[in-house]
Structures are given as structure tokens and as C-alpha cells.
Design a protein around this motif. Structure first.
Motif, PDB file in Angstrom:
ATOM      1  N   THR A 149       8.785  -3.872  57.590  1.00  0.00           N
ATOM      2  CA  THR A 149      10.014  -3.541  58.312  1.00  0.00           C
ATOM      3  C   THR A 149      10.843  -2.587  57.542  1.00  0.00           C
ATOM      4  OG1 THR A 149       9.961  -5.643  59.732  1.00  0.00           O
ATOM      5  CG2 THR A 149      12.051  -4.159  59.781  1.00  0.00           C
ATOM      6  N   ALA A 150      11.310  -2.964  56.487  1.00  0.00           N
ATOM      7  CA  ALA A 150      11.921  -1.930  55.443  1.00  0.00           C
ATOM      8  C   ALA A 150      11.400  -0.963  55.402  1.00  0.00           C
ATOM      9  CB  ALA A 150      12.084  -2.685  53.997  1.00  0.00           C
ATOM     10  N   LEU A 151      10.088  -0.601  54.919  1.00  0.00           N
ATOM     11  CA  LEU A 151       9.339   0.905  54.906  1.00  0.00           C
ATOM     12  C   LEU A 151       9.319   1.499  55.997  1.00  0.00           C
ATOM     13  CD1 LEU A 151       7.707   2.494  53.147  1.00  0.00           C
ATOM     14  CD2 LEU A 151       5.639   1.055  53.753  1.00  0.00           C
ATOM     15  N   ILE A 152       9.221   0.735  57.045  1.00  0.00           N
ATOM     16  CA  ILE A 152       9.217   1.445  58.396  1.00  0.00           C
ATOM     17  C   ILE A 152      10.685   2.074  58.814  1.00  0.00           C
ATOM     18  CG2 ILE A 152       9.382   1.271  60.944  1.00  0.00           C
ATOM     19  CD1 ILE A 152       7.093  -0.739  60.882  1.00  0.00           C
ATOM     20  N   ALA A 153      11.737   1.057  58.223  1.00  0.00           N
ATOM     21  CA  ALA A 153      13.257   1.668  58.459  1.00  0.00           C
ATOM     22  C   ALA A 153      13.516   2.624  57.563  1.00  0.00           C
ATOM     23  CB  ALA A 153      14.212   0.447  58.144  1.00  0.00           C
ATOM     24  N   VAL A 154      12.999   2.626  56.318  1.00  0.00           N
ATOM     25  CA  VAL A 154      13.267   3.717  55.107  1.00  0.00           C
ATOM     26  C   VAL A 154      12.652   5.157  56.068  1.00  0.00           C
ATOM     27  CG1 VAL A 154      12.644   4.662  53.290  1.00  0.00           C
ATOM     28  CG2 VAL A 154      13.227   2.377  53.163  1.00  0.00           C
ATOM     29  N   VAL A 155      11.289   5.198  56.339  1.00  0.00           N
ATOM     30  CA  VAL A 155      10.714   6.433  56.887  1.00  0.00           C
ATOM     31  C   VAL A 155      11.415   6.889  58.112  1.00  0.00           C
ATOM     32  CG1 VAL A 155       8.718   7.266  58.015  1.00  0.00           C
ATOM     33  CG2 VAL A 155       8.565   5.956  56.069  1.00  0.00           C
ATOM     34  N   GLY A 156      12.046   5.861  59.176  1.00  0.00           N
ATOM     35  CA  GLY A 156      12.539   6.277  60.355  1.00  0.00           C
ATOM     36  C   GLY A 156      13.957   6.793  60.153  1.00  0.00           C
ATOM     37  N   ILE A 157      14.639   6.292  59.101  1.00  0.00           N
ATOM     38  CA  ILE A 157      16.104   6.814  58.698  1.00  0.00           C
ATOM     39  C   ILE A 157      16.014   8.095  57.828  1.00  0.00           C
ATOM     40  CG2 ILE A 157      17.913   6.314  57.049  1.00  0.00           C
ATOM     41  CD1 ILE A 157      17.518   3.217  57.459  1.00  0.00           C
ATOM     42  N   ALA A 158      15.188   8.066  56.975  1.00  0.00           N
ATOM     43  CA  ALA A 158      14.896   9.629  56.476  1.00  0.00           C
ATOM     44  C   ALA A 158      14.540  10.727  57.558  1.00  0.00           C
ATOM     45  CB  ALA A 158      13.814   9.528  55.491  1.00  0.00           C
ATOM     46  N   LEU A 159      13.759  10.424  58.352  1.00  0.00           N
ATOM     47  CA  LEU A 159      13.377  11.191  59.479  1.00  0.00           C
ATOM     48  C   LEU A 159      14.697  11.519  60.450  1.00  0.00           C
ATOM     49  CD1 LEU A 159      11.194  12.844  61.185  1.00  0.00           C
ATOM     50  CD2 LEU A 159      10.739  10.802  62.280  1.00  0.00           C
ATOM     51  N   GLY A 160      15.604  10.744  60.759  1.00  0.00           N
ATOM     52  CA  GLY A 160      16.669  10.668  61.570  1.00  0.00           C
ATOM     53  C   GLY A 160      17.604  11.549  60.970  1.00  0.00           C
ATOM     54  N   VAL A 161      18.037  11.299  59.602  1.00  0.00           N
ATOM     55  CA  VAL A 161      19.097  12.104  58.869  1.00  0.00           C
ATOM     56  C   VAL A 161      18.522  13.513  58.731  1.00  0.00           C
ATOM     57  CG1 VAL A 161      20.049  12.369  56.594  1.00  0.00           C
ATOM     58  CG2 VAL A 161      19.640  10.244  57.686  1.00  0.00           C
ATOM     59  N   ALA A 162      17.272  14.038  58.422  1.00  0.00           N
ATOM     60  CA  ALA A 162      16.841  15.189  58.247  1.00  0.00           C
ATOM     61  C   ALA A 162      16.909  15.731  59.558  1.00  0.00           C
ATOM     62  CB  ALA A 162      15.373  15.105  57.671  1.00  0.00           C
ATOM     63  N   SER A 163      16.211  14.920  60.861  1.00  0.00           N
ATOM     64  CA  SER A 163      16.468  15.648  62.132  1.00  0.00           C
ATOM     65  C   SER A 163      17.745  16.242  62.386  1.00  0.00           C
ATOM     66  CB  SER A 163      15.801  14.885  63.268  1.00  0.00           C
ATOM     67  OG  SER A 163      14.456  14.487  62.735  1.00  0.00           O
ATOM     68  N   SER A 164      18.683  15.273  62.094  1.00  0.00           N
ATOM     69  CA  SER A 164      20.157  15.456  62.537  1.00  0.00           C
ATOM     70  C   SER A 164      20.785  16.772  62.003  1.00  0.00           C
ATOM     71  CB  SER A 164      21.000  14.262  62.156  1.00  0.00           C
ATOM     72  OG  SER A 164      20.676  13.116  62.826  1.00  0.00           O
ATOM     73  N   TYR A 165      20.528  16.921  60.515  1.00  0.00           N
ATOM     74  CA  TYR A 165      20.796  18.004  59.800  1.00  0.00           C
ATOM     75  C   TYR A 165      20.288  19.291  60.639  1.00  0.00           C
ATOM     76  CZ  TYR A 165      23.765  15.806  56.281  1.00  0.00           C
ATOM     77  OH  TYR A 165      25.059  15.260  55.533  1.00  0.00           O
ATOM     78  N   LEU A 166      18.952  19.323  60.817  1.00  0.00           N
ATOM     79  CA  LEU A 166      18.259  20.391  61.280  1.00  0.00           C
ATOM     80  C   LEU A 166      18.915  20.855  62.782  1.00  0.00           C
ATOM     81  CD1 LEU A 166      15.952  22.117  61.451  1.00  0.00           C
ATOM     82  CD2 LEU A 166      14.551  20.663  62.348  1.00  0.00           C
ATOM     83  N   LEU A 167      19.448  19.563  63.531  1.00  0.00           N
ATOM     84  CA  LEU A 167      19.984  20.028  64.786  1.00  0.00           C
ATOM     85  C   LEU A 167      21.417  20.385  64.621  1.00  0.00           C
ATOM     86  CD1 LEU A 167      20.079  19.339  67.939  1.00  0.00           C
ATOM     87  CD2 LEU A 167      21.209  16.872  67.497  1.00  0.00           C
ATOM     88  N   SER A 168      21.936  19.939  63.595  1.00  0.00           N
ATOM     89  CA  SER A 168      23.192  20.537  63.347  1.00  0.00           C
ATOM     90  C   SER A 168      23.381  22.122  63.030  1.00  0.00           C
ATOM     91  CB  SER A 168      24.154  20.022  62.305  1.00  0.00           C
ATOM     92  OG  SER A 168      25.098  20.550  61.693  1.00  0.00           O
ATOM     93  N   SER A 169      22.063  22.595  62.176  1.00  0.00           N
ATOM     94  CA  SER A 169      22.015  24.045  61.967  1.00  0.00           C
ATOM     95  C   SER A 169      21.742  24.606  63.236  1.00  0.00           C
ATOM     96  CB  SER A 169      20.785  24.007  60.751  1.00  0.00           C
ATOM     97  OG  SER A 169      21.161  23.379  59.731  1.00  0.00           O
ATOM     98  N   VAL A 170      20.792  24.294  64.054  1.00  0.00           N
ATOM     99  CA  VAL A 170      20.399  24.908  65.325  1.00  0.00           C
ATOM    100  C   VAL A 170      21.511  25.341  66.202  1.00  0.00           C
ATOM    101  CG1 VAL A 170      19.024  24.735  67.360  1.00  0.00           C
ATOM    102  CG2 VAL A 170      17.800  24.475  64.902  1.00  0.00           C
ATOM    103  N   LEU A 171      22.346  23.997  66.313  1.00  0.00           N
ATOM    104  CA  LEU A 171      23.340  24.316  67.362  1.00  0.00           C
ATOM    105  C   LEU A 171      24.741  24.731  66.685  1.00  0.00           C
ATOM    106  CD1 LEU A 171      23.744  20.336  68.436  1.00  0.00           C
ATOM    107  CD2 LEU A 171      22.927  22.368  69.601  1.00  0.00           C
ATOM    108  N   SER A 172      24.820  25.002  65.422  1.00  0.00           N
ATOM    109  CA  SER A 172      25.948  25.812  64.725  1.00  0.00           C
ATOM    110  C   SER A 172      25.588  27.182  64.943  1.00  0.00           C
ATOM    111  CB  SER A 172      25.963  25.402  63.350  1.00  0.00           C
ATOM    112  OG  SER A 172      26.569  24.177  63.169  1.00  0.00           O
TER     113      SER A 172
END
Length: 363
Positions: A291-314
């Protein structure tokens, strides 16, 4: 154990990927809603700072977000405040907020410009009552002389200025009063003082001691801006808490379903491990590590996607004020990780409780 953890996740790639994506969506939800809500606050405070005021005077019932409460003060208050010693400039403003949350500033150009001069990129100040000054963000695709509709009224663009000075659209204060039925009224008065903050307390006392002014709210710019925060705005804190709660439930349920199903499918595997001497603690640790490994991968993907979304929207919507708040990045990481582990607790306990003889006989 680590090889076994990775092997189990790789053996079921689709389920592992879906679980990681659910965690990523949880993180994106948290960071996106905070980026929008906190970004609005951050952008509003930055634009208020850009006005050049040292103090602000408002009716006591006025909302911190000017324009939300209407114009409740007589514009003649400006003449009264100007007579107070150490006051250099008093600029009345009548602010209206449209249905799209666009703030339209009705200003007296001379006094508002005296606070901190506009930086004109093209055009001139108002030449008539139906002129509008817009900032460079609003001017995309527009030019001097074009007509735009504001408050159901046609205005001619007379000037384009650099963004950051209060609003994005400025019209004459008399015109604003005629459009929204607040003739001779103002939402607030911006004050520029002599040698701030030396005389500000003296000015505050003098304003409140003036007949008819005792009920007004008089604050320094620092006091006013510090009051605009999530902790001082209950509805915003509630909105953030609701989104965080929903995100936590989503992460919990997805991980619970994923790990519970995985435990049921690996009954014989768990029986073999226990027959070889694996303890309850070992089995629980195995499930929680997956579970922890899944969470780490998901969190990393979520944070990276959020910053990408921020750049696109800005880049696409520069006026959106979509700003990712760094403290909330860490909060979202902790929330998503804890939610995932909580979702795995019962499946892990279920796996550790299996009888090895029953598990080996399971088909």
C-alpha cells in the motif's frame, strides 16, 4: 520482502495502476481546490498592495472583499478625510462584482492615480464618461478604441495599463453610480499618508473622532490585508475541509477495495507464507508495504500533475490566480498517505488472521 512486494504489484499491473491513479486524483483534488481558493486570496492581496494605499476607510458593515457589500458611504466622506492632518491623498472607489466574479472599479482618476500612478502601455486616461481603462491581461485580443460591454453598458477602451493595481477594469466613479444605482456613493476610501506608519494611529483616531465617522472601519493596509485569510473567512475554510474530506474518503475506499480484493485472491499465497513460518506481523507488514508503495507512486504522480496543470492554466488563463500553496503540498502528501494506510489496515488484519491450513486448502 521488498522483492515480494514489488513482484505482487507488478503481477497485477492494472489494479496497481488504478490504485495509484486514485491516490493521484486525491492529491490533485486537494491541491487544485486550494490553488484556486488560496490563489484568489493571494491575487486579491497582491492587487490591493499594488494600489499604493497606506490606510483604508470603509463602512463598518463592508465585506473584506470590496464590492461584495455594495457602496454604502457618501462620496463626500473623502472631502472630510482630506482635511485631517498628515493625510496626503484620499481616493474614493465604488466597486462592483459581476456574476463572473469580475471586480469593476469605479474611480476618481486623479485621486486614484495619485496613490500610485498607472503604468500606461497604450492609450490615455478617461476622456469621457463611457471610457474604460483595462489591464494588459484583460486586453488580450483588444485595442484602444474597441468597445466592450461592462455591467450591460458599452464602454470604449481608452487606456491599457500594467496589471496589479486593484482591479482589471476601471470606469469613472460617477458612471458606476449611474449604472448600479449608487450615485454619490463609495465602497471604500484609499488613503495615502505622510511618512507611514508614523502618523497612522493619529489619523485613525482623528477620523473616528470626526462627527458621523465613529462607526467607520479604519485600518492600515497591513491590518486590512492580514484579515483576508482562510482562517478569517469561515466559508473558505469549510470549502477546503469538505474537499479534503471527500478526497480522503476516495483514497480510503479505493485502497480498501484494492487491497481487500488482493488479499482474497492471494489466500493460498498467504497460507504458504504462514506455513513457512511467516508471522502475523510479517503478513501485515507485507500488505502495508504494498500500500505504501502504491501511495508513494500515486502521490508523486499527483503532485507532478498538479504543477503541470498549474503551468498550463497560468499560461492559458493568466487571470485565474491558480497558485499551488507549498504547505498544502505537504499536507496533501500526508493526507493521501495516511488515507491509503488506513484503507489497508483491515485487509492487512484479514490476511494476518487467515488460518494456514484453511488457506492451503483454498481453491
Amino acid at each position: 520482502m521488498n522483492k515480494l512486494v514489488v513482484g505482487n504489484l507488478v503481477h497485477r499491473p492494472l489494479r496497481s495502476l488504478i490504485s495509484a491513479l486514485a491516490i493521484a486524483i486525491e492529491v490533485i483534488m486537494i491541491l487544485s481546490i486550494t490553488a484556486i481558493l488560496l490563489g484568489k486570496i493571494s491575487g486579491f492581496k497582491a492587487r490591493q498592495n499594488g494600489i499604493g494605499m497606506d490606510m483604508i476607510v470603509r463602512p463598518a458593515t463592508t465585506n473584506n472583499f470590496l464590492g461584495m457589500s455594495g457602496a454604502g458611504a457618501s462620496i463626500k466622506v473623502a472631502d472630510v478625510v482630506r482635511k485631517i492632518p498628515h493625510v496626503e491623498v484620499v481616493a474614493p472607489v465604488n466597486i462592483a462584482v459581476t456574476s463572473s466574479l469580475d471586480s469593476i472599479y469605479g474611480i476618481d482618476y486623479q485621486s486614484f492615480n495619485a496613490l500610485l500612478p498607472f503604468t500606461f502601455l497604450s492609450g490615455t486616461p478617461f476622456q469621457g464618461p463611457d471610457d474604460v481603462i483595462i489591464d494588459d491581461y484583460t486586453s488580450e485580443g483588444k485595442k484602444i478604441g474597441d468597445t466592450i460591454k461592462i455591467l450591460n453598458h458599452d464602454f470604449r477602451i481608452c487606456g491599457i495599463v500594467a496589471h496589479g493595481k486593484g482591479g482589471r477594469k476601471f470606469i469613472p466613479i460617477d458612471t458606476m453610480g449611474s449604472l448600479n444605482g449608487t450615485e454619490g456613493k463609495a465602497s471604500a476610501f484609499y488613503i495615502k499618508t505622510e511618512d507611514p506608519p508614523r502618523y497612522q494611529e493619529e489619523i485613525r483616531k482623528a477620523i473616528l473622532a470626526t462627527p458621523g465617522m465613529s462607526q467607520y472601519d479604519v485600518r492600515t493596509a497591513e491590518e486590512y490585508l492580514s484579515a483576508i485569510s482562510p482562517t478569517k473567512l469561515p466559508y473558505m475554510s469549510t470549502a477546503i475541509n469538505v474537499v479534503v474530506g471527500i478526497s480522503l474518503v476516495i483514497g480510503f475506499l479505493v485502497i480498501f477495495q484494492s487491497m481487500y480484493t488482493a488479499v482474497m485472491e492471494r489466500t493460498r499465497e498467504i497460507g504458504i507464507l504462514k506455513s513457512l513460518g511467516a508471522s502475523r506481523t510479517y503478513i501485515v507488514s507485507l500488505v502495508l508495504r504494498e500500500t505504501a508503495l502504491i501511495a508513494v507512486v500515486g502521490i508523486a504522480l499527483g503532485v507532478a500533475s498538479s504543477y503541470l496543470l498549474s503551468s498550463v492554466l497560468s499560461a492559458r488563463f493568466p487571470t485565474l490566480d491558480f497558485v499551488i500553496n507549498l504547505p498544502w503540498v505537504w499536507k496533501s502528501v500526508v493526507i493521501a498517505f495516511i488515507g491509503a494506510l488506513l484503507g489497508a489496515v483491515y485487509p492487512a488484519y484479514k490476511a494476518a488472521s487467515k488460518d494456514p491450513i484453511d488457506a492451503l486448502a483454498y481453491e
